[in-house]
Design a protein around this motif. Structure first.
Motif, PDB file in Angstrom:
ATOM      1  N   VAL A  57     -60.088 -62.575 -61.058  1.00 17.72           N
ATOM      2  CA  VAL A  57     -61.033 -63.125 -60.082  1.00 17.72           C
ATOM      3  C   VAL A  57     -62.415 -62.487 -60.232  1.00 17.72           C
ATOM      4  CG1 VAL A  57     -61.527 -63.441 -57.619  1.00 17.72           C
ATOM      5  CG2 VAL A  57     -59.209 -63.775 -58.479  1.00 17.72           C
ATOM      6  N   ILE A  58     -62.484 -61.202 -60.614  1.00 18.19           N
ATOM      7  CA  ILE A  58     -63.786 -60.601 -60.914  1.00 18.19           C
ATOM      8  C   ILE A  58     -64.493 -61.416 -61.992  1.00 18.19           C
ATOM      9  CG2 ILE A  58     -64.987 -58.621 -61.923  1.00 18.19           C
ATOM     10  CD1 ILE A  58     -62.955 -56.792 -60.718  1.00 18.19           C
ATOM     11  N   LEU A  59     -63.771 -61.762 -63.056  1.00 18.93           N
ATOM     12  CA  LEU A  59     -64.368 -62.546 -64.142  1.00 18.93           C
ATOM     13  C   LEU A  59     -64.808 -63.927 -63.655  1.00 18.93           C
ATOM     14  CD1 LEU A  59     -62.160 -61.752 -67.282  1.00 18.93           C
ATOM     15  CD2 LEU A  59     -64.530 -61.119 -66.853  1.00 18.93           C
ATOM     16  N   ALA A  60     -64.037 -64.527 -62.758  1.00 19.15           N
ATOM     17  CA  ALA A  60     -64.419 -65.834 -62.209  1.00 19.15           C
ATOM     18  C   ALA A  60     -65.741 -65.722 -61.459  1.00 19.15           C
ATOM     19  CB  ALA A  60     -63.316 -66.369 -61.301  1.00 19.15           C
ATOM     20  N   GLU A  61     -65.893 -64.674 -60.653  1.00 23.33           N
ATOM     21  CA  GLU A  61     -67.165 -64.483 -59.946  1.00 23.33           C
ATOM     22  C   GLU A  61     -68.291 -64.185 -60.934  1.00 23.33           C
ATOM     23  OE1 GLU A  61     -67.695 -62.406 -56.380  1.00 23.33           O
ATOM     24  OE2 GLU A  61     -65.632 -62.644 -55.658  1.00 23.33           O
ATOM     25  N   TRP A  89     -56.442 -70.230 -68.170  1.00 27.72           N
ATOM     26  CA  TRP A  89     -55.161 -70.780 -67.721  1.00 27.72           C
ATOM     27  C   TRP A  89     -54.466 -69.849 -66.743  1.00 27.72           C
ATOM     28  CZ3 TRP A  89     -53.332 -75.472 -67.627  1.00 27.72           C
ATOM     29  CH2 TRP A  89     -53.881 -76.419 -68.494  1.00 27.72           C
ATOM     30  N   PHE A  90     -54.673 -68.560 -66.908  1.00 26.96           N
ATOM     31  CA  PHE A  90     -54.095 -67.617 -65.949  1.00 26.96           C
ATOM     32  C   PHE A  90     -54.727 -67.797 -64.573  1.00 26.96           C
ATOM     33  CE2 PHE A  90     -53.119 -63.480 -64.063  1.00 26.96           C
ATOM     34  CZ  PHE A  90     -51.785 -63.356 -64.420  1.00 26.96           C
ATOM     35  N   VAL A  91     -56.050 -68.019 -64.555  1.00 25.05           N
ATOM     36  CA  VAL A  91     -56.735 -68.282 -63.288  1.00 25.05           C
ATOM     37  C   VAL A  91     -56.270 -69.612 -62.709  1.00 25.05           C
ATOM     38  CG1 VAL A  91     -58.988 -68.823 -62.257  1.00 25.05           C
ATOM     39  CG2 VAL A  91     -58.754 -66.875 -63.817  1.00 25.05           C
TER      40      VAL A  91
END
Length: 417
Positions: free
Chosen positions: A24-28, A380-382
């Motif tokens: 989720v850090i990477l998504a942000e 895909w994990f996200v």
């Protein structure tokens, strides 16, 4: 950990940091750097329809959290002064906390802490936030390691480490429905996820930055400091013969204060400990404040100083009820920390994984050489495991909050009205 049974909580917490927090850090990060905007502006720029509105979840979470976080941080400042005056008490620790936790003194400390946050954020990213954090974070690490080394010598430390580091499978299996939502809320809170901090800071990053490396450093360093805090707190409690099972603020402000009262040089040690907590709180608070301030700067074209001063005053006023009565801390915390943070993470994970996957992959590949299939694997994990996990966690925490509203808060309303 004290409330949730010790090492079983730590095990689940660390698992969630790796399996949910890091992705989720990477998504942000990808949304923030791509748009160079605050959460509201970021989703407006690359989203459409209802997706343009989810940035408000992040800003609202940061606003609510900072309003009561400042109150709790004010308590730590007061406990530093109590320690320097040699005033920790074992028998009267609950009464001492009651005197500090609510009333006009708590409001004054809340105002003092918010003033410090306002001044630092008003100075800007380089002169205020970056400069202060360069001093505060190394100080936190050095002091924490020093305290951890000291408590290692205390009688009872071995039992404390066993409590802290030896999870029992039976506890995990029998209590996971209680531990899991609490550990998830703590993981999101400590990593500043779902409140727009990571997204906002990423908006200042250059395209040459390796987002995966930066996310890993943040997760590891943050978890290391949190882990070290446990290595300090529990040996102190065990050395003083105090049960670590207290819940909420009672563990740190009652149990630990009572434990310091039983130790040689306990007043000085307590002042150092609570001072470290206060520094950590300040470093976190300026990050949260930057999220809501950047919204006014980006979306309303308001200069930084008036934007910071105005929002700081509003946040102070919103948090004042929490300084007058502890029930409002539970009310605010349950809504923002246990629901909004993970709801924001859930919505962003769906958005990044399913709505703008091509943009996400393109952004994460910048600054990373030979990423290969790792970017696709992260996406895909996200998309699936993270989204499924967060749906369940939001539901569990919402159920717990409903129980609070219909239980403790309803009783308080009936008594007060």
């Amino acid at each position: 950990m004290g409330e949730q049974g010790g090492a079983a909580f730590l095990f689940i917490y660390l698992l969630l940091i790796v399996m949910v927090g890091f992705p989720v850090i990477l998504a942000e990060f990808v949304v923030g750097r791509n748009t160079e905007r605050n959460p509201v502006g970021a989703l407006k720029r690359i989203g459409s329809g209802a997706w343009t509105k989810i940035g408000w979840v992040f800003v609202t979470a940061g606003f609510v959290i900072l309003s009561y976080y400042s109150v709790v941080a004010g308590w730590t400042v007061r406990y530093v002064l109590i320690g320097l005056q040699g005033g920790y008490t074992a028998d009267a620790a609950p009464e001492q906390f009651g005197a500090v936790a609510s009333g006009l003194d708590a409001v004054a400390l809340h105002a003092l802490f918010m003033l410090g946050v306002i001044v630092i954020v008003a100075l800007g990213i380089e002169r205020g936030i970056e400069l202060s954090v360069k001093v505060m974070v190394p100080a936190i690490i050095v002091i924490s390691l020093g305290l951890a080394a000291y408590v290692f010598t205390l009688e009872g430390a071995a039992d404390a480490y066993a409590y802290y580091l030896s999870p029992e499978l039976s506890t995990i299996m029998s209590e996971w429905t209680t531990i899991l939502p609490a550990a998830a809320a703590q993981a999101f809170f400590t990593l500043s996820l779902g409140m727009g901090v990571m997204m906002t800071y990423a908006s200042y990053l250059g395209e040459d930055r390796n987002l995966a490396s930066d996310a890993g450093i943040i997760a590891v360093l943050d978890t290391f400091i949190a882990f070290t805090a446990g290595l300090i707190a529990f040996p102190i409690l065990f050395a003083a013969g105090i049960d670590p099972g207290a819940s909420g603020p009672s563990l740190i402000f009652v149990s630990l204060a009572a434990a310091f009262a039983e130790l040689p040089l306990g007043g000085l040690l307590g002042a150092i400990f609570f001072g470290t907590v206060a520094i950590a709180a300040l470093s976190s608070a300026i990050s949260i404040m930057e999220v809501v301030v950047s919204y006014l700067i980006d979306e309303w074209d308001i200069d930084r100083i008036p934007a910071t001063a105005t929002l700081g005053a509003v946040i102070f006023l919103f948090g004042t009820p929490a300084a007058l009565d502890l029930i409002f801390i539970d009310l605010y915390d349950g809504f923002a920390n246990s629901i909004l943070l993970m709801l924001g993470g859930l919505l962003l994970s769906i958005f990044v994984g399913w709505i703008v996957p091509d943009l996400a992959l393109e952004e994460i590949e910048k600054g990373i050489k030979d990423i290969g299939s790792l970017g696709v694997a992260w996406l895909w994990f996200v998309r699936i495991p993270v989204v499924i996990a967060l749906i369940g966690l939001v539901a569990l925490n919402a159920w717990d909050y409903y129980g609070f509203l219909t239980g403790s808060f309803a009783d308080w309303l009936n008594t007060t009205l």
